[in-house]
Design an enzyme around this catalytic site. Structure first.
Site, PDB file in Angstrom:
ATOM      1  CB  SER A  49      -4.548  -0.970   4.056  1.00 53.31           C
ATOM      2  OG  SER A  49      -3.262  -0.800   3.489  1.00 53.31           O
ATOM      3  CE1 TYR A  82      -2.638  -4.893   7.120  1.00 55.93           C
ATOM      4  CE2 TYR A  82      -1.778  -3.864   5.143  1.00 55.93           C
ATOM      5  CZ  TYR A  82      -2.433  -3.760   6.348  1.00 55.93           C
ATOM      6  OH  TYR A  82      -2.903  -2.547   6.769  1.00 55.93           O
ATOM      7  CE  LYS A 124      -6.113  -3.899   7.754  1.00 55.88           C
ATOM      8  NZ  LYS A 124      -6.502  -2.963   8.795  1.00 55.88           N
TER       9      LYS A 124
HETATM   10  N1  UFG Z   1      11.818   1.778   2.704  1.00 57.82           N
HETATM   11  C1  UFG Z   1      13.186   1.832   2.535  1.00 57.82           C
HETATM   12  N2  UFG Z   1      13.957   1.435   3.590  1.00 57.82           N
HETATM   13  C2  UFG Z   1      13.450   0.978   4.770  1.00 57.82           C
HETATM   14  C3  UFG Z   1      12.045   0.918   4.909  1.00 57.82           C
HETATM   15  C4  UFG Z   1      11.247   1.334   3.850  1.00 57.82           C
HETATM   16  O1  UFG Z   1      13.696   2.234   1.507  1.00 57.82           O
HETATM   17  O2  UFG Z   1      14.245   0.604   5.646  1.00 57.82           O
HETATM   18  C5  UFG Z   1      10.965   2.245   1.591  1.00 57.82           C
HETATM   19  C6  UFG Z   1      10.032   1.168   1.085  1.00 57.82           C
HETATM   20  O3  UFG Z   1      10.660   0.412   0.097  1.00 57.82           O
HETATM   21  C7  UFG Z   1       8.865   2.017   0.557  1.00 57.82           C
HETATM   22  C8  UFG Z   1       8.865   3.247   1.462  1.00 57.82           C
HETATM   23  O4  UFG Z   1      10.140   3.273   2.079  1.00 57.82           O
HETATM   24  O5  UFG Z   1       9.147   2.421  -0.744  1.00 57.82           O
HETATM   25  C9  UFG Z   1       7.806   3.190   2.530  1.00 57.82           C
HETATM   26  O6  UFG Z   1       7.911   1.927   3.183  1.00 57.82           O
HETATM   27  P1  UFG Z   1       7.087   1.576   4.516  1.00 57.82           P
HETATM   28  O7  UFG Z   1       7.475   0.190   4.916  1.00 57.82           O
HETATM   29  O8  UFG Z   1       7.247   2.674   5.509  1.00 57.82           O
HETATM   30  O9  UFG Z   1       5.577   1.621   4.031  1.00 57.82           O
HETATM   31  P2  UFG Z   1       4.859   0.807   2.840  1.00 57.82           P
HETATM   32  O10 UFG Z   1       4.608   1.801   1.766  1.00 57.82           O
HETATM   33  O11 UFG Z   1       5.546  -0.435   2.488  1.00 57.82           O
HETATM   34  O12 UFG Z   1       3.558   0.305   3.601  1.00 57.82           O
HETATM   35  C10 UFG Z   1       2.493   1.111   3.953  1.00 57.82           C
HETATM   36  C11 UFG Z   1       1.857   0.616   5.241  1.00 57.82           C
HETATM   37  C12 UFG Z   1       1.276  -0.754   5.056  1.00 57.82           C
HETATM   38  C13 UFG Z   1       0.364  -0.763   3.882  1.00 57.82           C
HETATM   39  C14 UFG Z   1       1.066  -0.239   2.659  1.00 57.82           C
HETATM   40  C15 UFG Z   1       0.137  -0.130   1.507  1.00 57.82           C
HETATM   41  O13 UFG Z   1       2.817   0.591   6.252  1.00 57.82           O
HETATM   42  O14 UFG Z   1       0.557  -1.124   6.218  1.00 57.82           O
HETATM   43  O15 UFG Z   1       1.577   1.056   2.907  1.00 57.82           O
HETATM   44  O16 UFG Z   1       0.783  -0.541   0.356  1.00 57.82           O
HETATM   45  F1  UFG Z   1      -0.047  -2.018   3.615  1.00 57.82           F
END
Ligand code: UFG
Length: 328
Positions: free
Chosen positions: A116, A140, A144
């Site tokens: 990841s 998490y 990894k």
């Molecule tokens: N976001 C919102 N509202 C929501 C959900 C997410 O604004 O309801 C934003 C988050 O703040 C982030 C973006 O949308 O800026 C993407 O969020 P996600 O939760 O979809 O994904 P992440 O970037 O947090 O996480 C992903 C993978 C993880 C991994 C990570 C690496 O899902 O498994 O990238 O940093 F660890």
């Protein structure tokens, strides 16, 4: 034959489908704690079990001529990992330990690992290259990182070659709408946005609009799940052809803000999607964008389906057909 650990999960199930399409008969092991039996292609051999259970792994590796493993079986929720770090170390690190022990015992030499972007934490610069410092910001991401390190030490000692594929933001679904993302609870942006037009959620919450980005919302690199599956197939071929152990990023190389993703979803669905700005979510980096130059150079991988509109359209096709995931 190929063993797929976690083949009933989101990425794993797309992988199994891609292998079956190539004429392979993969063996899947999945505990079904977060995976879905209905997502596993009927042409795959399915074993319900936990990779921490050595006897189950031994049974599979003694029973089938497995020459390669693709390892997706891990807990993946960043927020949950902060609350329950020991569960993450147990499931992810002990899972890798047991898998490697079984591979050594049965002389299985090739391993493709689902890593990841979380190994990088909050990078100093984007696009992120593979030599960027590893500073995970969650248990998490730490698991990894440790799992990669385990392979780095075990590989030379026991003749196991591995490719770690560091995913950025995986999204989308298979084009025919028969497989897709089904997490309970859901935490990922695109499925949550699509719950609004599905009538499951009144609005999408935007976690922060005061980041140092053009529109103030976080930028991520979204990569289509089928492009990701292609990279695993190339990594497998690379290892079977004697390629040396390596780690590569898998992203699209383009970043999109949360607001841009919402606007794209509105265009795809043809409806306005109300949103509400809330405070930042702890641990979110402002920008995460991959350099995928190494994936292209080492594996010959180029994403072809990762245009944001296509990612959202395939996700919408899946969610509209399966609003309750695999349950109905
Ligand atoms: N976001 C919102 N509202 C929501 C959900 C997410 O604004 O309801 C934003 C988050 O703040 C982030 C973006 O949308 O800026 C993407 O969020 P996600 O939760 O979809 O994904 P992440 O970037 O947090 O996480 C992903 C993978 C993880 C991994 C990570 C690496 O899902 O498994 O990238 O940093 F660890």
């Amino acid at each position: 034959m190929i063993l797929i650990c976690g083949g009933a999960g989101y990425v794993g199930s797309h992988m199994v489908r891609a292998l079956v399409a190539q004429g392979e008969k993969p063996v899947v092991i999945d505990s079904l704690r977060t995976g879905h039996k209905a997502a596993v292609h009927p042409d795959a051999v399915f074993v319900q079990g936990d990779i921490r259970d050595r006897a189950t792994l031994d049974g599979i590796l003694a029973g089938y001529p497995i020459d390669a493993v693709i390892h997706f079986a891990a807990s993946t929720q960043v927020g949950e990992s902060v609350q329950k770090p020991l569960e993450y170390f147990n499931n992810n690190v002990l899972g890798m330990q047991t898998l490697l022990e079984a591979m050594v015992a049965h002389s299985v030499r090739n391993l493709v690992f689902s890593s990841s972007a979380a190994v990088y934490g909050d990078p100093d610069t984007v696009p992120v290259t593979e030599d960027a410092p590893h500073r995970p910001t969650s248990p998490y991401g730490e698991t990894k990182r440790i799992m990669e390190e385990m392979m780095r030490w075990v590989g030379p000692a026991h003749g196991i070659a591995s490719v770690s594929l560091r995913y950025f933001n995986v999204a989308g679904a298979i084009a025919d709408g028969s497989l897709g993302e089904a997490h309970f609870p859901e935490s990922h942006l695109i499925p949550l946005i699509l719950q609004v037009p599905l009538g499951r959620r009144k609005q999408i919450t935007v976690f922060g609009d005061d980041y140092d980005t053009p529109d103030g919302t976080c930028i991520r690199d979204y990569i289509h799940v089928e492009d990701l599956a292609d990279a695993h197939i190339l990594a497998l071929a690379y290892l079977r052809n004697g390629g040396r152990s390596d780690a590569v990023n898998l992203g699209n190389g383009a970043g999109f803000s949360v607001k841009e993703v919402i606007a794209t979803a509105e265009k795809v669905v043809g409806k306005s999607i109300p949103s509400r700005i809330e405070g930042r979510r702890a641990g979110d980096p402002a920008r995460l964008v991959a350099s995928s130059a190494k994936a292209e150079a080492v594996l010959g991988w180029k994403p072809t389906r990762s245009d944001l509109e296509n990612i959202v359209a395939t996700a919408w096709n899946w969610h509209a057909k399966h609003p309750d995931g695999y349950e109905r």
